[in-house]
Each structure stands twice: as C-alpha cells, then as structure tokens.
Design a protein around this motif. Structure first.
Motif, short mmCIF file in Angstrom:
data_model
loop_
_atom_site.label_atom_id
_atom_site.label_comp_id
_atom_site.label_asym_id
_atom_site.label_seq_id
_atom_site.Cartn_x
_atom_site.Cartn_y
_atom_site.Cartn_z
N LEU A 67 0.81 -1.16 0.01
CA LEU A 67 0.00 -0.01 -0.07
C LEU A 67 0.96 1.33 -0.09
O LEU A 67 1.92 1.52 0.87
N THR A 68 0.60 2.17 -1.19
CA THR A 68 1.38 3.37 -1.07
C THR A 68 0.46 4.63 -0.51
O THR A 68 -0.52 4.72 -1.17
N TYR A 69 0.90 5.38 0.53
CA TYR A 69 0.18 6.22 1.42
C TYR A 69 0.96 7.29 1.43
O TYR A 69 2.02 7.50 2.24
N LEU A 70 0.42 8.47 0.65
CA LEU A 70 1.29 9.59 0.84
C LEU A 70 0.57 10.56 1.73
O LEU A 70 -0.64 10.67 1.76
N ILE A 71 1.55 11.64 2.18
CA ILE A 71 0.88 12.78 2.89
C ILE A 71 1.24 13.97 2.13
O ILE A 71 0.77 15.24 2.39
N THR A 88 -1.14 10.41 -5.28
CA THR A 88 -0.99 11.62 -4.58
C THR A 88 -1.85 11.44 -3.11
O THR A 88 -1.83 10.13 -2.86
N ARG A 89 -1.80 12.61 -2.24
CA ARG A 89 -2.39 12.22 -1.08
C ARG A 89 -3.97 11.68 -1.07
O ARG A 89 -4.36 11.29 -0.33
N ARG A 90 -4.65 12.03 -2.15
CA ARG A 90 -5.96 11.58 -2.40
C ARG A 90 -6.05 10.40 -3.14
O ARG A 90 -6.96 9.92 -3.31
N ARG A 91 -5.08 10.09 -4.06
CA ARG A 91 -5.12 8.91 -4.89
C ARG A 91 -4.10 7.96 -4.39
O ARG A 91 -3.09 8.27 -4.55
N LEU A 92 -4.61 6.93 -3.77
CA LEU A 92 -3.71 5.84 -3.25
C LEU A 92 -3.81 4.72 -4.11
O LEU A 92 -4.77 4.42 -5.02
N MET A 93 -2.80 3.98 -3.80
CA MET A 93 -2.46 2.66 -4.42
C MET A 93 -1.88 1.42 -3.78
O MET A 93 -1.39 1.54 -2.68
N LEU A 94 -2.68 0.25 -4.15
CA LEU A 94 -2.35 -1.03 -3.46
C LEU A 94 -1.81 -1.79 -4.56
O LEU A 94 -2.71 -2.12 -5.47
N MET A 95 -0.63 -2.41 -4.51
CA MET A 95 0.08 -3.36 -5.35
C MET A 95 -0.19 -4.80 -4.93
O MET A 95 0.44 -5.01 -3.94
N ASN A 96 -0.60 -5.79 -5.60
CA ASN A 96 -0.66 -6.82 -5.26
C ASN A 96 0.26 -7.77 -6.01
O ASN A 96 -0.07 -8.18 -6.95
N ALA A 97 1.57 -8.10 -5.73
CA ALA A 97 2.48 -8.52 -6.42
C ALA A 97 2.27 -10.11 -6.70
O ALA A 97 2.57 -10.36 -8.03
N PHE A 132 -6.49 1.25 -7.37
CA PHE A 132 -6.19 2.62 -7.09
C PHE A 132 -7.57 3.09 -6.31
O PHE A 132 -8.72 2.42 -6.44
N TYR A 133 -7.48 3.99 -5.53
CA TYR A 133 -8.64 4.38 -4.76
C TYR A 133 -8.29 6.04 -4.54
O TYR A 133 -7.49 6.75 -4.06
N ASP A 134 -9.71 6.85 -5.26
CA ASP A 134 -9.66 8.34 -4.93
C ASP A 134 -10.42 8.54 -3.82
O ASP A 134 -11.54 8.26 -3.52
N ARG A 135 -9.74 9.27 -2.68
CA ARG A 135 -10.27 9.47 -1.33
C ARG A 135 -11.46 10.64 -1.69
O ARG A 135 -11.39 11.72 -2.58
N PRO A 136 -12.45 10.71 -0.80
CA PRO A 136 -13.37 11.66 -0.81
C PRO A 136 -12.86 12.93 -0.57
O PRO A 136 -11.72 13.27 0.14
N VAL A 137 -13.28 14.13 -0.97
CA VAL A 137 -12.70 15.46 -0.70
C VAL A 137 -12.57 15.74 0.62
O VAL A 137 -11.66 16.52 1.15
N ASN A 138 -13.64 15.32 1.45
CA ASN A 138 -13.42 15.56 2.85
C ASN A 138 -12.92 14.84 4.01
O ASN A 138 -13.18 14.56 5.13
N TYR A 139 -11.79 13.93 3.34
CA TYR A 139 -11.22 12.87 3.99
C TYR A 139 -10.13 13.29 5.33
O TYR A 139 -9.89 12.69 6.07
N THR A 140 -10.26 14.60 5.36
CA THR A 140 -9.19 15.28 6.37
C THR A 140 -10.51 15.97 7.62
O THR A 140 -9.75 16.89 8.18
N ASN A 141 -11.39 15.42 7.44
CA ASN A 141 -12.42 15.96 8.30
C ASN A 141 -12.56 15.84 9.71
O ASN A 141 -13.47 16.02 10.72
#
Length: 248
Positions: A67-71, A88-97, A132-141
C-alpha cells in the motif's frame, strides 16, 4: 499495558540522500527478541521521503501486498502490466505483487513523504494486479477513514490477508479512540504531529500497541495524522515476499 516503539528504534536507509527510508518492523513493539518481527501479516512499514525530480527505477516484487500512502507530494507510477498513474495524497495505490510485479516511481516538482506498507499475502504466487482509490474530498475532516482491508471487508483497497488500515487527520485538542475489529490487534502510528496516550507523549514516527481490552484515549497536542493498522496475529501468511517475507 501500552507497548511503545520509538522512531529512533527503527533503522534509516539512505540518510542524507534523495531517497530515504526509515524501516519499521512492527512486531518490534513488543520489545522481546524474535527472529520474525512482523505483526501478524503486517510485516514492514517504510516511512519514506523522496526529493523532487528523482526516480526509483523499475524493480520486481514477489508475494508482497504493498500500500502506497502519501501525505505530501506526487509520484508517477509505471508498472509491468502497462499501467501509468499519478499517486497523490488523495489517490492511493495498492499493489498485489503475487507471482511477480515490477514497477518504478518518478516524482517531479516537489518532495514527497509517505508510507509504503508491506503485508504478507495469505498464500504465495497469487495473480498480480494493482488497485487505485480516490479519496473523498472531505477525508481530512477529523473522522476515521478506512483505507484498506481484507477481501471480505468493505474497504476500498483490498489486501489478500487479514489487515486493515485506517487514518485520521485531527485538529489539536481532539480526544480519539482508535478503530477496533474482533480478532485483530492494533498497531498505532503517529504519522505527523504529537499525541498523548496516558502519561506518554508520542512524536512523529512513534508507534504503540496495547494489551488491555479497551483502547486508551489519544489526545492530540497539535494537528496530527494518525494511522491505525489492525492485524490478525494468527492469520496464515506466506513468508516468500521480496520485502514482506523478511525476518528480522
């Protein structure tokens, strides 16, 4: 009882260079000698920084769930199955090798900081893929957000084992209880900020687990990002991963 893993207890690789990693073996939190320092299927957490305009060249993974998780920052991912995506911070990635997966990461324009989280799959040589996962706009709420979890969960990104990842972006003065799940043990990481747990103050890069039945209250002393990993310590897992399969 709270068990603490301080930042300085994990080795830093590439110190002073463009690509720096502080590699945590979360099982080390228990403070007892062990050949295998994984926390159930949760094996390695790399807290990484990469300076702008640098490349991590193409390399292969086997049997790692990553899992790639950026801040902060952005990185362009390219891989062996022809996918090119910006992370990016809002677009995360998980590689299943699985049986084999190669990738490279290139950033430009700004430095990045984040985690690469290595989980052991339930068995070796599963089919490779990437999510890939696009986080919701309000994920820092200021509420807990489920980022990744087992295939049977409703998490947006799926590990092929019994690990869940939550995070929260909390303001100063928040009082927090971490998420819990039956049969899973917590590993709590201070990604940024300062957090008080009981009489203990934890800084950026520190982590803890606990053995009580109830989760202790966490109090944020300033703005903080906290990442909670829940792992089934008894789950079957392959130790054949390029990174996740390592022992100490």
């Amino acid at each position: 009882m709270i068990k603490i893993l301080k930042s300085h207890q994990s080795p830093t690789m590439g110190r002073g260079g463009p690509f720096q990693i502080r590699r945590m073996r979360p099982g080390k939190v228990y403070g007892v000698p062990a050949f295998d320092l994984a926390f159930g299927p949760l094996s390695v957490i790399d807290h990484a920084t990469l300076r702008a305009n640098n490349l991590v060249p193409m390399h292969e993974h086997l049997n790692d769930e990553i899992l790639t998780y950026l801040i902060s920052g952005k990185v362009t991912h390219e891989d062996s199955i022809g996918v090119t995506e910006n992370i990016t911070r809002r677009r995360l990635m998980l590689m299943n090798a699985g049986s084999g997966f190669s990738h490279e990461e290139r950033n430009s324009g700004e430095d990045l900081e984040g985690l690469q989280i290595f989980v052991r799959p339930r068995e070796k040589d599963l089919p490779p893929g990437v999510q890939f996962y696009d986080r919701p706009v309000n994920y820092t709420n200021g509420t807990w957000q489920l980022v990744a979890g087992p295939e049977s969960s409703d998490a947006p990104l799926k590990f092929r084992n019994q690990v869940m990842v939550f995070d929260i972006h909390a303001d100063a003065g928040a009082e927090l209880e971490a998420p819990v799940a039956k049969g899973m043990s917590p590993f709590v990481y201070v990604m940024n900020g300062t957090v008080q747990v009981g009489n203990t103050t934890l800084q950026k890069g520190d982590a803890f687990t606990f053995t009580e039945l109830e989760m202790p209250i966490m109090r944020t002393l300033n703005q903080a990002i906290i990442v909670v990993f829940l792992s089934d310590l008894n789950a079957a897992a392959s130790k054949s991963g390029t990174i996740s399969g390592g022992g100490g």
